[in-house]
Design a protein around this motif. Structure first.
Motif, short mmCIF file in Angstrom:
data_model
loop_
_atom_site.label_atom_id
_atom_site.label_comp_id
_atom_site.label_asym_id
_atom_site.label_seq_id
_atom_site.Cartn_x
_atom_site.Cartn_y
_atom_site.Cartn_z
N THR A 120 -35.95 38.23 -43.02
CA THR A 120 -36.26 39.14 -44.12
C THR A 120 -36.79 40.44 -43.50
O THR A 120 -36.93 40.54 -42.29
CB THR A 120 -37.31 38.55 -45.08
N GLU A 121 -37.14 41.39 -44.33
CA GLU A 121 -37.70 42.64 -43.82
C GLU A 121 -39.07 42.43 -43.19
O GLU A 121 -39.47 43.18 -42.31
CB GLU A 121 -37.80 43.67 -44.94
N GLU A 122 -39.80 41.42 -43.64
CA GLU A 122 -41.16 41.19 -43.16
C GLU A 122 -41.27 40.13 -42.07
O GLU A 122 -42.23 40.14 -41.30
CB GLU A 122 -42.07 40.74 -44.32
N SER A 123 -40.30 39.19 -41.99
CA SER A 123 -40.48 38.08 -41.08
C SER A 123 -39.17 37.35 -40.79
O SER A 123 -38.14 37.64 -41.38
CB SER A 123 -41.47 37.07 -41.68
N GLU A 124 -39.29 36.40 -39.86
CA GLU A 124 -38.20 35.47 -39.58
C GLU A 124 -38.69 34.08 -39.98
O GLU A 124 -39.84 33.72 -39.74
CB GLU A 124 -37.84 35.46 -38.10
N ILE A 125 -37.80 33.30 -40.57
CA ILE A 125 -38.14 31.94 -40.99
C ILE A 125 -37.35 30.99 -40.11
O ILE A 125 -36.12 31.07 -40.03
CB ILE A 125 -37.84 31.72 -42.48
N PHE A 126 -38.08 30.09 -39.44
CA PHE A 126 -37.49 29.14 -38.52
C PHE A 126 -37.69 27.72 -39.03
O PHE A 126 -38.66 27.43 -39.72
CB PHE A 126 -38.13 29.23 -37.14
N GLU A 127 -36.79 26.84 -38.64
CA GLU A 127 -36.99 25.41 -38.83
C GLU A 127 -37.24 24.83 -37.45
O GLU A 127 -36.44 25.04 -36.52
CB GLU A 127 -35.76 24.75 -39.45
N ILE A 128 -38.35 24.15 -37.29
CA ILE A 128 -38.66 23.48 -36.03
C ILE A 128 -38.27 22.02 -36.19
O ILE A 128 -38.72 21.34 -37.12
CB ILE A 128 -40.15 23.62 -35.67
N ARG A 129 -37.42 21.56 -35.30
CA ARG A 129 -36.95 20.17 -35.33
C ARG A 129 -37.38 19.47 -34.06
O ARG A 129 -37.26 19.99 -32.96
CB ARG A 129 -35.43 20.11 -35.42
N THR A 130 -37.85 18.23 -34.25
CA THR A 130 -38.22 17.37 -33.14
C THR A 130 -37.22 16.22 -33.09
O THR A 130 -36.91 15.62 -34.12
CB THR A 130 -39.65 16.83 -33.31
N TYR A 131 -36.73 15.93 -31.89
CA TYR A 131 -35.70 14.91 -31.70
C TYR A 131 -36.22 13.78 -30.82
O TYR A 131 -37.05 13.99 -29.93
CB TYR A 131 -34.48 15.52 -31.00
N ARG A 132 -35.70 12.57 -31.09
CA ARG A 132 -36.04 11.40 -30.29
C ARG A 132 -34.80 10.51 -30.20
O ARG A 132 -34.03 10.39 -31.14
CB ARG A 132 -37.19 10.63 -30.95
N ARG A 133 -34.66 9.87 -29.06
CA ARG A 133 -33.54 8.95 -28.84
C ARG A 133 -33.62 7.79 -29.82
O ARG A 133 -34.71 7.27 -30.10
CB ARG A 133 -33.58 8.44 -27.40
N ASN A 134 -32.48 7.36 -30.33
CA ASN A 134 -32.39 6.20 -31.21
C ASN A 134 -32.66 4.96 -30.35
O ASN A 134 -31.87 4.63 -29.48
CB ASN A 134 -31.00 6.13 -31.84
N PRO A 135 -33.78 4.25 -30.58
CA PRO A 135 -34.12 3.11 -29.72
C PRO A 135 -33.15 1.93 -29.89
O PRO A 135 -33.10 1.05 -29.05
CB PRO A 135 -35.54 2.73 -30.16
N GLN A 136 -32.37 1.94 -30.97
CA GLN A 136 -31.44 0.85 -31.22
C GLN A 136 -30.01 1.16 -30.78
O GLN A 136 -29.11 0.37 -30.97
CB GLN A 136 -31.47 0.49 -32.71
N TYR A 137 -29.82 2.33 -30.17
CA TYR A 137 -28.48 2.70 -29.73
C TYR A 137 -28.08 1.87 -28.52
O TYR A 137 -28.85 1.68 -27.58
CB TYR A 137 -28.44 4.19 -29.35
N ARG A 138 -26.83 1.37 -28.57
CA ARG A 138 -26.25 0.62 -27.44
C ARG A 138 -24.91 1.25 -27.09
O ARG A 138 -24.22 1.81 -27.94
CB ARG A 138 -26.04 -0.85 -27.82
N LEU A 139 -24.51 1.14 -25.84
CA LEU A 139 -23.26 1.73 -25.38
C LEU A 139 -22.04 1.12 -26.05
O LEU A 139 -21.00 1.76 -26.17
CB LEU A 139 -23.13 1.60 -23.86
N ASP A 140 -22.14 -0.14 -26.51
CA ASP A 140 -20.98 -0.80 -27.11
C ASP A 140 -20.86 -0.54 -28.62
O ASP A 140 -20.02 -1.14 -29.28
CB ASP A 140 -21.03 -2.31 -26.84
N GLN A 141 -21.67 0.37 -29.17
CA GLN A 141 -21.63 0.65 -30.60
C GLN A 141 -20.54 1.67 -30.93
O GLN A 141 -20.06 2.39 -30.06
CB GLN A 141 -22.97 1.17 -31.09
N ALA A 142 -20.23 1.73 -32.19
CA ALA A 142 -19.23 2.67 -32.68
C ALA A 142 -19.70 4.11 -32.42
O ALA A 142 -20.90 4.38 -32.39
CB ALA A 142 -19.00 2.46 -34.17
#
Length: 192
Positions: A120-142
């Motif tokens: 905007t003319e007065e400011s910038e609006i940001f979204e801060i996102r925090t990411y974490r690895r899926n602890p249940q992810y396996r290599l043999d998954q879809a």
């Protein structure tokens, strides 16, 4: 708008910066070196390749960003190329998210980045996102199983700094009813 591409990803790790540099630049397949230490003795690490420059720094001192208080390190990635037909702002969001997700998954740490939502003319609006690895992810998954989750998302507004701020001497910051009154005041001061 001509602007250099500038992406910053924050990393939560209790490892020493040397170990984090080894892991980060190893994952990015880049040869790295220690930069000169600043006056406080804090080292940074940097690497270059494929038209990009990476700088790993502690989130402390001059480089401290309070929006990422719980994150010990930051990785700033800048481009050495810009072009009138490429809008760096449009590229930064997807690249920030890509690098944040990649590092979160490969290093199994929390990462965070900010994405520009609106200006905007007065400011910038940001979204801060925090990411974490899926602890249940396996290599043999879809391939549709997410490797990384967004664990936190919040918006922050950063006002633009007023260029005139702090340039007034004592007594010069008076409010005037209109411009004519301000001009008259200046003319009186000139005559004295």
């Amino acid at each position: 708008m001509l602007a250099e591409l500038d992406v910053v990803v924050f990393i939560k790790s209790h490892d020493a910066i040397e170990r984090v540099a080894e892991r980060v630049f190893g994952l990015l397949r880049s040869q790295y070196q220690q930069s000169a230490e600043d006056e406080s003795g804090i080292a940074t690490y940097e690497a270059s390749g494929l038209g990009f420059h990476g700088l790993l720094f502690p989130n402390d001192g001059e480089m401290y960003d309070p929006e990422f208080e719980g994150f010990q390190y930051g990785l700033e990635i800048t481009s050495s190329f810009w072009c009138v037909e490429l809008d760096a702002v449009d590229l930064e969001g997807p690249l920030s998210e890509y690098f944040a997700r990649k590092l979160a998954f490969e290093m199994n740490v929390e990462t965070a980045t900010e994405l520009l939502l609106e200006t905007t003319e007065e400011s910038e609006i940001f979204e801060i996102r925090t990411y974490r690895r899926n602890p249940q992810y396996r290599l043999d998954q879809a391939p549709t199983t997410p490797k990384v989750f967004v664990v936190e998302s919040r918006q922050v507004e950063e006002p633009f700094e007023d260029e005139d701020e702090g340039e007034w001497e004592d007594g010069e910051d008076e409010d005037y009813e209109d411009d004519e009154e301000a001009v008259e005041e200046l003319e009186r001061e000139d005559r004295q």
